[in-house]
Scaffold this motif. Sequence first.
Motif, PDB file in Angstrom:
ATOM      1  N   GLU A  73     -46.704 -73.538  -7.674  1.00 20.05           N
ATOM      2  CA  GLU A  73     -47.193 -74.081  -8.973  1.00 20.05           C
ATOM      3  C   GLU A  73     -46.971 -73.366 -10.236  1.00 20.05           C
ATOM      4  O   GLU A  73     -46.449 -73.772 -11.151  1.00 20.05           O
ATOM      5  CB  GLU A  73     -48.584 -74.465  -8.968  1.00 20.05           C
ATOM      6  CG  GLU A  73     -49.153 -75.349 -10.182  1.00 20.05           C
ATOM      7  CD  GLU A  73     -48.683 -76.897 -10.139  1.00 20.05           C
ATOM      8  OE1 GLU A  73     -48.817 -77.274 -11.382  1.00 20.05           O
ATOM      9  OE2 GLU A  73     -48.134 -77.149  -9.140  1.00 20.05           O
ATOM     10  N   ASP A  76     -43.069 -73.093 -11.001  1.00 16.25           N
ATOM     11  CA  ASP A  76     -42.383 -74.509 -11.078  1.00 16.25           C
ATOM     12  C   ASP A  76     -42.879 -74.988 -12.395  1.00 16.25           C
ATOM     13  O   ASP A  76     -42.135 -75.671 -13.124  1.00 16.25           O
ATOM     14  CB  ASP A  76     -42.686 -75.498 -10.099  1.00 16.25           C
ATOM     15  CG  ASP A  76     -41.711 -74.967  -8.583  1.00 16.25           C
ATOM     16  OD1 ASP A  76     -40.899 -74.371  -8.818  1.00 16.25           O
ATOM     17  OD2 ASP A  76     -42.019 -75.654  -7.667  1.00 16.25           O
ATOM     18  N   ASN A  77     -44.255 -74.899 -12.747  1.00 22.64           N
ATOM     19  CA  ASN A  77     -44.768 -75.473 -14.016  1.00 22.64           C
ATOM     20  C   ASN A  77     -45.159 -74.548 -15.120  1.00 22.64           C
ATOM     21  O   ASN A  77     -44.756 -74.720 -16.122  1.00 22.64           O
ATOM     22  CB  ASN A  77     -46.023 -76.363 -13.648  1.00 22.64           C
ATOM     23  CG  ASN A  77     -45.509 -77.675 -12.550  1.00 22.64           C
ATOM     24  OD1 ASN A  77     -44.649 -78.186 -12.792  1.00 22.64           O
ATOM     25  ND2 ASN A  77     -46.334 -77.681 -11.752  1.00 22.64           N
ATOM     26  N   ILE A  78     -45.988 -73.690 -14.897  1.00 21.45           N
ATOM     27  CA  ILE A  78     -46.703 -72.938 -15.919  1.00 21.45           C
ATOM     28  C   ILE A  78     -45.714 -71.882 -16.460  1.00 21.45           C
ATOM     29  O   ILE A  78     -45.552 -71.721 -17.638  1.00 21.45           O
ATOM     30  CB  ILE A  78     -47.956 -71.943 -15.366  1.00 21.45           C
ATOM     31  CG1 ILE A  78     -49.065 -73.194 -14.802  1.00 21.45           C
ATOM     32  CG2 ILE A  78     -48.553 -70.958 -16.404  1.00 21.45           C
ATOM     33  CD1 ILE A  78     -50.256 -72.543 -14.258  1.00 21.45           C
ATOM     34  N   GLN A  80     -42.460 -72.165 -16.538  1.00 19.34           N
ATOM     35  CA  GLN A  80     -41.581 -73.146 -17.387  1.00 19.34           C
ATOM     36  C   GLN A  80     -42.101 -73.509 -18.551  1.00 19.34           C
ATOM     37  O   GLN A  80     -41.051 -73.291 -19.571  1.00 19.34           O
ATOM     38  CB  GLN A  80     -41.005 -74.242 -16.465  1.00 19.34           C
ATOM     39  CG  GLN A  80     -40.141 -73.779 -15.126  1.00 19.34           C
ATOM     40  CD  GLN A  80     -39.639 -75.019 -14.645  1.00 19.34           C
ATOM     41  OE1 GLN A  80     -39.620 -76.112 -15.186  1.00 19.34           O
ATOM     42  NE2 GLN A  80     -38.943 -74.963 -13.367  1.00 19.34           N
ATOM     43  N   MET A  81     -43.302 -73.616 -18.467  1.00 19.58           N
ATOM     44  CA  MET A  81     -43.839 -74.218 -20.028  1.00 19.58           C
ATOM     45  C   MET A  81     -44.017 -72.897 -20.834  1.00 19.58           C
ATOM     46  O   MET A  81     -43.626 -73.033 -22.033  1.00 19.58           O
ATOM     47  CB  MET A  81     -45.306 -74.733 -19.642  1.00 19.58           C
ATOM     48  CG  MET A  81     -45.258 -76.171 -19.071  1.00 19.58           C
ATOM     49  SD  MET A  81     -46.910 -76.845 -18.965  1.00 19.58           S
ATOM     50  CE  MET A  81     -47.738 -75.965 -17.934  1.00 19.58           C
TER      51      MET A  81
END
Length: 261
Positions: A73, A76-78, A80-81
């Motif tokens: 997580e 893949d998410n934080i 990239q943000m």
Amino acid sequence: MRDQGQEFYVVILLGVALALLLVGFIMALLFLYQRRRHRQEKQLTRMRLEYEQELLRSQLEIQETTFKNIAQELHDNISQMLSVVKLSLSILPLESQHPAWESVQNSRQMLNKIIFDMADLTKSLHTDRISQIGFVEAIRFHLDSLRRSGLVETNLTVTGDEYPFEDQRAIILFRMFQEMLNNILKHSRATQVNIAVNYLIDNKFVLQVEDNGVGFEVEKKQTQASSSSGIGLKSMTNRARLIGAEITIQSQPGKGTIIKV
């Protein structure tokens, strides 16, 4: 009268013999009962240990799965943000004379550090990576992250030829190592930590972590069920038992601590 006296002695002898037989029978029953009870107690102890090990194994599997999901997580998410935010700041049409220019540059530097640290955390949490790069390399990577933090000086010594561990031993050993360092950072106030990894002959392995911190009374700490560090020591002992290892802890107040697996 003589016959009656002989019969009397015979009766007495028979009575004594029967009494001895009865005592022997009772003793034999007690012996068998004690042996059976001892065998049952050993069996119950073995079953309890097997249950505790199976419970711990299940807990560790759940923990590693959770770590893996968190790492995925974060990646893949934080991460990239944060990269998107960093990119957005980099393309802002600001000149160096602009009042917000220095603040934006500081924010970009902070984002760089956060992204870098998060990448380290992701790699440290990811179970598969620990298995892929090996135990020693996982330790080196963790120590590099610790050195950059400036919290404590570390020294790693490796002797012998590294060989792969069976099953989940490398992962469990690495989590134990992480717990040792966490305890040192939280409780010891140490300035120096020395780690020795020894691959000996006949597939014997020794991990030793030594610090120059404040130390503690080992027996007292292990018996304090309410102490977080006491629970940590018990957790390491249980994990060591799970992989067939022995753990020893040497410490005295004011003289640092040595933990050997």
